[in-house]
Design a protein around this motif. Sequence first.
Motif, PDB file in Angstrom:
ATOM      1  N   ASP A 127     -15.942 -28.982  -8.727  1.00 14.80           N
ATOM      2  CA  ASP A 127     -15.926 -27.742  -7.954  1.00 14.80           C
ATOM      3  C   ASP A 127     -15.690 -26.554  -8.880  1.00 14.80           C
ATOM      4  N   TYR A 128     -16.312 -25.429  -8.533  1.00 15.55           N
ATOM      5  CA  TYR A 128     -16.126 -24.193  -9.295  1.00 15.55           C
ATOM      6  C   TYR A 128     -15.256 -23.235  -8.487  1.00 15.55           C
ATOM      7  N   TYR A 129     -14.270 -22.631  -9.149  1.00 16.22           N
ATOM      8  CA  TYR A 129     -13.348 -21.707  -8.491  1.00 16.22           C
ATOM      9  C   TYR A 129     -13.474 -20.321  -9.124  1.00 16.22           C
ATOM     10  N   PRO A 130     -14.290 -19.445  -8.513  1.00 15.08           N
ATOM     11  CA  PRO A 130     -14.542 -18.122  -9.105  1.00 15.08           C
ATOM     12  C   PRO A 130     -13.315 -17.217  -9.167  1.00 15.08           C
ATOM     13  N   GLU A 131     -12.276 -17.510  -8.367  1.00 16.54           N
ATOM     14  CA  GLU A 131     -11.070 -16.670  -8.404  1.00 16.54           C
ATOM     15  C   GLU A 131     -10.217 -16.937  -9.638  1.00 16.54           C
ATOM     16  N   GLY A 132     -10.549 -17.984 -10.383  1.00 17.34           N
ATOM     17  CA  GLY A 132      -9.837 -18.257 -11.619  1.00 17.34           C
ATOM     18  C   GLY A 132      -8.553 -19.046 -11.419  1.00 17.34           C
ATOM     19  N   ASP A 133      -7.760 -19.104 -12.487  1.00 19.78           N
ATOM     20  CA  ASP A 133      -6.544 -19.914 -12.440  1.00 19.78           C
ATOM     21  C   ASP A 133      -5.345 -19.122 -11.925  1.00 19.78           C
ATOM     22  N   CYS A 166       1.741 -34.358 -16.615  1.00 18.10           N
ATOM     23  CA  CYS A 166       2.294 -34.020 -17.940  1.00 18.10           C
ATOM     24  C   CYS A 166       1.878 -32.656 -18.484  1.00 18.10           C
ATOM     25  N   ASP A 167       1.085 -31.891 -17.742  1.00 13.60           N
ATOM     26  CA  ASP A 167       0.723 -30.564 -18.246  1.00 13.60           C
ATOM     27  C   ASP A 167       0.540 -29.574 -17.092  1.00 13.60           C
ATOM     28  N   ILE A 168       1.474 -29.616 -16.138  1.00 11.85           N
ATOM     29  CA  ILE A 168       1.428 -28.665 -15.031  1.00 11.85           C
ATOM     30  C   ILE A 168       1.813 -27.281 -15.553  1.00 11.85           C
ATOM     31  N   LYS A 169       0.912 -26.330 -15.384  1.00 15.75           N
ATOM     32  CA  LYS A 169       1.151 -24.939 -15.781  1.00 15.75           C
ATOM     33  C   LYS A 169       0.128 -24.076 -15.048  1.00 15.75           C
ATOM     34  N   PRO A 170       0.357 -22.775 -14.930  1.00 17.11           N
ATOM     35  CA  PRO A 170      -0.568 -21.919 -14.168  1.00 17.11           C
ATOM     36  C   PRO A 170      -2.019 -21.991 -14.637  1.00 17.11           C
ATOM     37  N   GLN A 202       7.202 -18.211 -12.424  1.00 17.38           N
ATOM     38  CA  GLN A 202       6.293 -17.152 -12.854  1.00 17.38           C
ATOM     39  C   GLN A 202       5.709 -16.413 -11.658  1.00 17.38           C
ATOM     40  N   VAL A 203       5.379 -17.168 -10.600  1.00 12.88           N
ATOM     41  CA  VAL A 203       4.842 -16.537  -9.393  1.00 12.88           C
ATOM     42  C   VAL A 203       5.894 -15.627  -8.772  1.00 12.88           C
ATOM     43  N   MET A 204       7.132 -16.111  -8.677  1.00 12.05           N
ATOM     44  CA  MET A 204       8.203 -15.361  -8.024  1.00 12.05           C
ATOM     45  C   MET A 204       8.541 -14.074  -8.764  1.00 12.05           C
ATOM     46  N   LYS A 205       8.352 -14.056 -10.075  1.00  9.75           N
ATOM     47  CA  LYS A 205       8.678 -12.863 -10.863  1.00  9.75           C
ATOM     48  C   LYS A 205       7.804 -11.676 -10.490  1.00  9.75           C
TER      49      LYS A 205
END
Length: 244
Positions: free
Chosen positions: A130-136, A176-180, A239-242
């Motif tokens: 799947d392609y997500y145009p809104e990005g990460d 093992c690599d959860i990050k935004p 990071q989201v909450m900040k």
Amino acid sequence: MTHTDITGSLINEYRIVKLIGSGAYGLVYQAQNTVTGQQVAIKCISKKSNPSVKKQSDYLTTLLAEHLLERDFSLQGLREMSLKRLSMADNIPCPFVREISIHLQVHQHPNVISIHKILDSQVAVFVVMDYYPEGDLFVNIVDRQVYARSSGLIKDVFIQLIDVISYCHSKGIYHCDIKPENIMCANKGSKVVIGDFGLAVKSKYIQSKTCIGSSYYMAPERLCTMNHSLTRLGISCLQVMKQT
């Protein structure tokens, strides 16, 4: 097209639109299905390496360009690998097949990037997703500030991430690599999906002092032997909450 640019090339029925991401061993392209018009993401995972090159994705870029140039910018008739067979494979020594196998075991979850098909070539495996145009999530936090002053939206994201990580753990899979940067966004940030299972393992116990993942998101408990994906999740959520 430059000597390392494969924009416009065909990989079976998919025409490459542009490069949208790169990692240590792989590249991700936006592509379009020339039959249906559907936009997809194609992750190219290298099957070859060059020890003299620091970043293997740069070596893969050159290999792909050379391979496509020899065939007039087209890789037609690539063998499609069986998703069912790969999803049932276990204890695979080959890293690129292992990553795909682990991803396939959880990709039915609504918060995991779906895989449509896998194409095999001499130099790389192409994973059509799947392609997500809104990005990460990182782009949506920092650049777009989608979550600024929206506690309800943040809560929805937290719940989705906790649910999908718990689901993966119930299947014996640890990301093992959860990050935004490995979390994609859709529906104006209200839906999130995780991807990039390149470092995922099938055991919660990892050899002591083994570094797996991105350093800024790595759990301090990595000095012990247990794998803590939830610590990485906590840092991503912070990071989201900040932004509120």
